[in-house]
Design an enzyme around this catalytic site. Structure first.
Site, PDB file in Angstrom:
ATOM      1  N   HIS A 129       0.839  -1.227   0.000  1.00 40.65           N
ATOM      2  CA  HIS A 129       0.000   0.000   0.000  1.00 40.65           C
ATOM      3  C   HIS A 129       0.866   1.266   0.000  1.00 40.65           C
ATOM      4  CE1 HIS A 129      -3.348  -2.695   1.293  1.00 40.65           C
ATOM      5  NE2 HIS A 129      -2.383  -3.233   2.039  1.00 40.65           N
ATOM      6  N   SER A 161      16.947  21.526 -14.932  1.00 39.00           N
ATOM      7  CA  SER A 161      15.842  22.438 -15.245  1.00 39.00           C
ATOM      8  C   SER A 161      16.445  23.745 -15.735  1.00 39.00           C
ATOM      9  CB  SER A 161      15.006  22.679 -13.991  1.00 39.00           C
ATOM     10  OG  SER A 161      14.336  23.913 -14.091  1.00 39.00           O
ATOM     11  N   LYS A 184      17.562  21.288  -9.645  1.00 39.07           N
ATOM     12  CA  LYS A 184      16.831  20.099 -10.065  1.00 39.07           C
ATOM     13  C   LYS A 184      17.674  19.084 -10.830  1.00 39.07           C
ATOM     14  CE  LYS A 184      12.747  19.818 -10.646  1.00 39.07           C
ATOM     15  NZ  LYS A 184      11.314  20.034 -10.681  1.00 39.07           N
ATOM     16  N   GLU A 190      10.711   8.803 -16.407  1.00 37.28           N
ATOM     17  CA  GLU A 190       9.347   9.292 -16.677  1.00 37.28           C
ATOM     18  C   GLU A 190       8.880   8.860 -18.063  1.00 37.28           C
ATOM     19  OE1 GLU A 190       8.794  13.567 -14.968  1.00 37.28           O
ATOM     20  OE2 GLU A 190      10.929  13.260 -15.304  1.00 37.28           O
TER      21      GLU A 190
END
Ligand code: ARG
Length: 463
Positions: free
Chosen positions: A157, A278, A284, A291
């Protein structure tokens, strides 16, 4: 001008839009190698079967090789008015060889031709995916071997459940990929029957030898029903199904990498090679490759769904609808290949952050089950009662804002008087994972044995 391949009964050529919707050359030109291979096998068989004289066979064979050379050299002019790869090749062959080229299409049709070409392409591609999945398994198993004892939280979970090892987590994906590869191989084995010679739909009256062409093209045997031969796209559907399941596995792993590399988790570090910066936020490090692997499952599952819907309700035998099998199949299997390559690179480079993982492994009362098991083992409590006692102790620790191991023996005994200080030995995360020695469990020795078993299998080529 009417089409020079089939335009005999047509007075004028197709409307501009007809040509546009009908043409597949824009995407089936990638089948050129398969198409020429199929034609070479077909013409050789027409010769040995006595359907064509040797002179024609030789001329056509030499002509096909010239066409192949032109395509490989990039000098071949693909023409949309010739619709597809089959007619583009044949048209050029006619320019090179003259009228004898027209004999190549004896005893076959584009229907069995395209089915054969697609099967050859899917078969090669499945072999490539199998090898790439094996390379990813190898990278994962090597990482697992190095981190067989690196503890981390195991989740259910997405809540901390019980500690596991990083190696154990990697090996879970090795198992998934093992099944994926089994599916690629099953699909390959089932597709390996040759449709060539089924002709348009009914077979042919020429004395052809379908066993010879099947063998020449590396198929196990010819297909047994001519209608099925030209109407079947199961092989593409199966390849896409297997690819979809594999893509879903990669997508789950990619999601974990995205979560794990976030500042909030900090479980693993990806290399510079697989992250991007970024343009506005200098701090970043974005896990773009992960992704995109996560996202590409969308187009792969989409291709499967798309082709299932194209095929649904199609009457036998061939319908032009089936030309729509190509773009999705090409795109999806190519996308999966890219995902496997990117994942392999990421896995080779990534490093787990052992301290963060160990800290996280111990948080969230992850060793509560070990405490309950100890109560069962040492005090002979029924598991349900042990579960209640442990629950009270987790409550006490959580009220104090500390871990279970920080409770004093008196506090422990308040919940169950027979507890002794031997209990502290099972509360550590390391002890917890070391105790999970059941077959398939996370104990470091198990993980090492599984990683070694897979590595031996993979290097033996049996993987
Ligand atoms: N380009 C076609 C396809 O991909 C080839 C078969 C055409 N057959 C036909 N009867 N028009 O399906």
């Amino acid at each position: 001008m009417s089409n020079r391949m089939w335009g005999g009964r047509f007075a004028s050529g197709p409307a501009e839009i007809m040509e546009e919707i009908n043409a597949s050359i824009g995407f089936d030109k990638r089948l050129a190698p398969q198409d020429i291979r199929g034609s070479l096998a077909h013409v050789a068989m027409l010769g040995t079967s006595g359907v064509l004289p040797a002179a024609d066979v030789d001329a056509i064979t030499a002509g096909l090789k010239s066409v192949q050379a032109e395509i490989e050299a990039g000098t071949f002019a693909f023409r949309r008015e010739l619709e597809d790869i089959h007619m583009n090749v044949e048209s050029r062959l006619t320019e090179i060889v003259g009228p004898a080229a027209g004999r190549l299409h004896t005893a076959r049709s584009r229907n069995d031709q395209v089915a054969t070409d697609m099967k050859l392409w899917v078969r090669d591609t499945l072999d490539g995916l199998d090898a790439q999945a094996a390379a990813l398994q190898q990278a994962l198993a090597e990482k697992a071997l190095r981190h067989a004892g690196t503890v981390m939280p195991g989740f259910t979970h997405l809540q901390s459940a019980q500690p596991v090892t990083f190696g154990h987590h990697m090996m879970a994906y090795v198992e998934m990929l093992g099944r994926d590869r089994g599916r690629f191989r099953d699909a390959r084995a089932r597709l390996n029957e040759c449709p060539l010679g089924a002709a348009a739909l009914a077979g042919t009256g020429f004395p052809i030898d379908r066993h010879a062409t099947a063998a020449a093209l590396g198929f196990d045997r010819p297909t047994a029903n001519s209608l099925d031969s030209v109407a079947d796209r199961d092989f593409a559907l199966e390849a896409l199904s297997a690819a979809s399941i594999c893509a879903v596995h990669l997508s789950r792993f990619a999601e974990e990498l995205v979560v794990w590399t976030s500042a909030q988790f900090g479980f693993v570090r990806l290399s510079d090679g697989y992250t991007t910066g970024s343009s506005i936020m200098p701090q970043k490090r974005n896990p773009d490759a992960a992704e995109l692997v996560r996202a590409k499952a969308g187009r792969i599952v989409g291709a499967l769904t798309g082709l299932l819907i194209v095929m649904k309700g199609l009457p036998l035998a061939y319908s032009k609808d089936m030309q729509e099998d190509k773009e999705g199949t090409f795109d999806a299997l190519q996308a999966l290949s890219l995902c496997l390559a990117a994942m392999t690179g990421m896995v080779r480079d990534l490093e787990p952050v052992a301290e963060t993982l160990a800290k996280a492994a111990g948080s969230g009362y992850a060793t509560a089950t070990d405490l309950a098991d100890w109560l069962v083992r040492e005090l002979n409590l029924p598991f349900r009662e042990a579960h209640h006692v442990t629950g009270r102790l987790v409550g006490a620790a959580s009220a104090k804002g500390v871990g279970l191991e920080a409770l004093s023996l008196e506090e422990m005994q308040a919940a169950e008087p027979r507890i002794t200080d031997a209990v502290y030995a099972v509360l550590g995360v390391e002890n917890s994972v070391a105790s999970r020695i059941s077959y398939g469990g996370t104990a470091p020795g198990n993980v090492r044995a599984q990683a070694e078993r897979w590595l031996a299998q993979l290097s033996g080529g049996e993987g």
